[in-house]
Design a protein around this motif. Structure first.
Motif, short mmCIF file in Angstrom:
data_model
loop_
_atom_site.label_atom_id
_atom_site.label_comp_id
_atom_site.label_asym_id
_atom_site.label_seq_id
_atom_site.Cartn_x
_atom_site.Cartn_y
_atom_site.Cartn_z
N VAL A 265 5.38 0.31 11.82
CA VAL A 265 4.07 0.65 11.27
C VAL A 265 3.96 -0.02 9.91
O VAL A 265 4.96 -0.40 9.31
CB VAL A 265 3.87 2.18 11.14
CG1 VAL A 265 3.93 2.86 12.49
CG2 VAL A 265 4.88 2.79 10.18
N GLU A 266 2.75 -0.17 9.43
CA GLU A 266 2.55 -0.67 8.07
C GLU A 266 3.01 0.43 7.11
O GLU A 266 2.92 1.62 7.41
CB GLU A 266 1.09 -1.01 7.81
CG GLU A 266 0.56 -2.12 8.71
CD GLU A 266 1.23 -3.47 8.50
OE1 GLU A 266 1.79 -3.72 7.40
OE2 GLU A 266 1.20 -4.28 9.42
N HIS B 73 5.83 7.90 3.10
CA HIS B 73 5.29 7.11 1.99
C HIS B 73 3.87 7.63 1.73
O HIS B 73 2.92 7.23 2.38
CB HIS B 73 5.24 5.63 2.36
CG HIS B 73 6.57 4.97 2.42
ND1 HIS B 73 7.49 5.25 3.41
CD2 HIS B 73 7.14 4.05 1.61
CE1 HIS B 73 8.57 4.52 3.21
NE2 HIS B 73 8.39 3.79 2.12
N ARG B 74 3.76 8.53 0.78
CA ARG B 74 2.47 9.17 0.51
C ARG B 74 1.71 8.39 -0.56
O ARG B 74 2.18 8.26 -1.70
CB ARG B 74 2.69 10.62 0.08
CG ARG B 74 3.30 11.45 1.24
CD ARG B 74 3.56 12.89 0.84
NE ARG B 74 4.32 13.06 -0.38
CZ ARG B 74 5.65 13.09 -0.44
NH1 ARG B 74 6.37 12.94 0.64
NH2 ARG B 74 6.25 13.27 -1.59
N PHE B 75 0.57 7.86 -0.17
CA PHE B 75 -0.27 7.08 -1.07
C PHE B 75 -0.78 7.97 -2.20
O PHE B 75 -1.26 9.07 -1.97
CB PHE B 75 -1.44 6.49 -0.30
CG PHE B 75 -2.43 5.78 -1.16
CD1 PHE B 75 -2.15 4.53 -1.67
CD2 PHE B 75 -3.63 6.37 -1.47
CE1 PHE B 75 -3.06 3.87 -2.49
CE2 PHE B 75 -4.56 5.72 -2.28
CZ PHE B 75 -4.26 4.48 -2.78
N TYR C 288 -0.38 -0.58 -5.82
CA TYR C 288 -0.46 0.63 -5.01
C TYR C 288 0.68 1.51 -5.48
O TYR C 288 1.78 1.02 -5.74
CB TYR C 288 -0.19 0.33 -3.53
CG TYR C 288 -1.26 -0.44 -2.82
CD1 TYR C 288 -2.29 0.24 -2.17
CD2 TYR C 288 -1.23 -1.82 -2.75
CE1 TYR C 288 -3.26 -0.46 -1.47
CE2 TYR C 288 -2.20 -2.53 -2.06
CZ TYR C 288 -3.21 -1.85 -1.43
OH TYR C 288 -4.16 -2.54 -0.74
N ILE C 289 0.46 2.81 -5.55
CA ILE C 289 1.53 3.73 -5.93
C ILE C 289 1.75 4.71 -4.78
O ILE C 289 0.80 5.34 -4.31
CB ILE C 289 1.21 4.49 -7.23
CG1 ILE C 289 1.06 3.49 -8.38
CG2 ILE C 289 2.29 5.54 -7.52
CD1 ILE C 289 0.62 4.11 -9.68
N HIS D 180 6.64 -3.80 4.56
CA HIS D 180 6.04 -3.99 3.24
C HIS D 180 5.54 -5.43 3.19
O HIS D 180 6.31 -6.35 3.43
CB HIS D 180 7.09 -3.80 2.13
CG HIS D 180 7.61 -2.41 2.02
ND1 HIS D 180 7.14 -1.52 1.09
CD2 HIS D 180 8.58 -1.75 2.72
CE1 HIS D 180 7.79 -0.37 1.21
NE2 HIS D 180 8.68 -0.49 2.19
N THR D 181 4.27 -5.63 2.86
CA THR D 181 3.73 -6.98 2.77
C THR D 181 3.44 -7.41 1.34
O THR D 181 3.18 -8.57 1.09
CB THR D 181 2.44 -7.11 3.61
OG1 THR D 181 1.52 -6.12 3.18
CG2 THR D 181 2.75 -6.95 5.10
#
Length: 87
Positions: free
Chosen positions: A14-15, A22-24, A32-33, A49-50
Protein backbone atom coordinates in the motif's frame (compact mmCIF):
# COMPACT_ATOMS: atom_id res chain seq x y z
CA UNK A 1 -0.10 -11.58 5.05
CA UNK A 2 2.91 -11.73 7.28
CA UNK A 3 6.42 -10.59 6.51
CA UNK A 4 7.85 -14.00 5.78
CA UNK A 5 4.96 -15.25 3.67
CA UNK A 6 5.96 -16.44 0.20
CA UNK A 7 4.11 -15.50 -2.92
CA UNK A 8 4.26 -11.74 -2.43
CA UNK A 9 5.24 -9.68 -5.45
CA UNK A 10 6.02 -6.06 -6.24
CA UNK A 11 2.30 -5.23 -6.35
CA UNK A 12 1.61 -6.42 -2.78
CA UNK A 13 1.95 -3.10 -0.95
CA UNK A 14 0.00 0.00 0.00
CA UNK A 15 1.10 3.60 -0.29
CA UNK A 16 2.50 4.94 3.00
CA UNK A 17 -0.50 7.29 3.23
CA UNK A 18 -2.75 4.19 3.40
CA UNK A 19 -0.71 2.21 5.95
CA UNK A 20 -2.84 2.18 9.15
CA UNK A 21 0.05 2.68 11.62
CA UNK A 22 1.27 5.76 9.72
CA UNK A 23 -1.20 8.37 10.94
CA UNK A 24 -1.23 11.53 8.84
CA UNK A 25 -0.95 14.68 10.99
CA UNK A 26 0.01 17.65 8.81
CA UNK A 27 0.94 18.70 5.27
CA UNK A 28 2.30 21.90 3.77
CA UNK A 29 4.26 22.82 0.65
CA UNK A 30 7.42 21.27 2.11
CA UNK A 31 6.48 18.23 4.17
CA UNK A 32 4.03 15.57 5.20
CA UNK A 33 4.06 14.70 8.91
CA UNK A 34 3.08 11.25 10.11
CA UNK A 35 2.81 9.96 13.65
CA UNK A 36 3.95 6.33 13.50
CA UNK A 37 3.26 4.00 16.41
CA UNK A 38 3.96 0.30 16.04
CA UNK A 39 3.44 -1.69 19.25
CA UNK A 40 6.19 -4.17 20.19
CA UNK A 41 5.78 -7.39 18.22
CA UNK A 42 3.40 -5.79 15.69
CA UNK A 43 4.16 -5.25 11.99
CA UNK A 44 3.10 -2.80 9.33
CA UNK A 45 1.69 -3.64 5.95
CA UNK A 46 4.25 -3.63 3.18
CA UNK A 47 4.18 -0.01 2.06
CA UNK A 48 5.96 2.35 -0.28
CA UNK A 49 7.54 5.74 0.45
CA UNK A 50 7.84 7.87 -2.69
CA UNK A 51 9.07 11.09 -1.08
CA UNK A 52 12.37 11.72 0.70
CA UNK A 53 11.92 11.34 4.43
CA UNK A 54 13.29 12.44 7.76
CA UNK A 55 12.81 10.24 10.82
CA UNK A 56 13.04 11.50 14.39
CA UNK A 57 13.06 8.91 17.18
CA UNK A 58 11.24 10.26 20.23
CA UNK A 59 12.14 7.20 22.29
CA UNK A 60 14.49 4.21 22.22
CA UNK A 61 13.11 1.62 19.81
CA UNK A 62 13.88 -1.80 18.38
CA UNK A 63 13.28 -1.76 14.63
CA UNK A 64 12.98 -4.32 11.88
CA UNK A 65 12.96 -3.24 8.25
CA UNK A 66 12.26 -5.69 5.44
CA UNK A 67 12.09 -4.74 1.79
CA UNK A 68 9.83 -6.99 -0.25
CA UNK A 69 11.74 -10.10 -1.29
CA UNK A 70 14.73 -9.36 0.96
CA UNK A 71 15.88 -10.49 4.38
CA UNK A 72 14.80 -8.48 7.41
CA UNK A 73 17.28 -6.07 8.99
CA UNK A 74 16.98 -5.53 12.75
CA UNK A 75 18.54 -2.93 14.99
CA UNK A 76 18.14 -0.37 17.73
CA UNK A 77 17.45 3.34 17.26
CA UNK A 78 18.27 5.56 20.24
CA UNK A 79 16.03 8.38 21.44
CA UNK A 80 16.90 11.62 19.68
CA UNK A 81 18.27 9.95 16.56
CA UNK A 82 17.45 11.63 13.25
CA UNK A 83 17.77 9.87 9.92
CA UNK A 84 17.20 11.16 6.40
CA UNK A 85 16.50 8.76 3.52
CA UNK A 86 16.32 9.83 -0.11
CA UNK A 87 14.11 8.10 -2.66
Amino acid sequence: MTRGEKGLDENDFVEVHDEPRHRFRHRNDFAYIFDVLIPPGDVTLYHRHTEDKLYVAIGDVQVCNQALGEEALEGTVDKGTTLSLIH
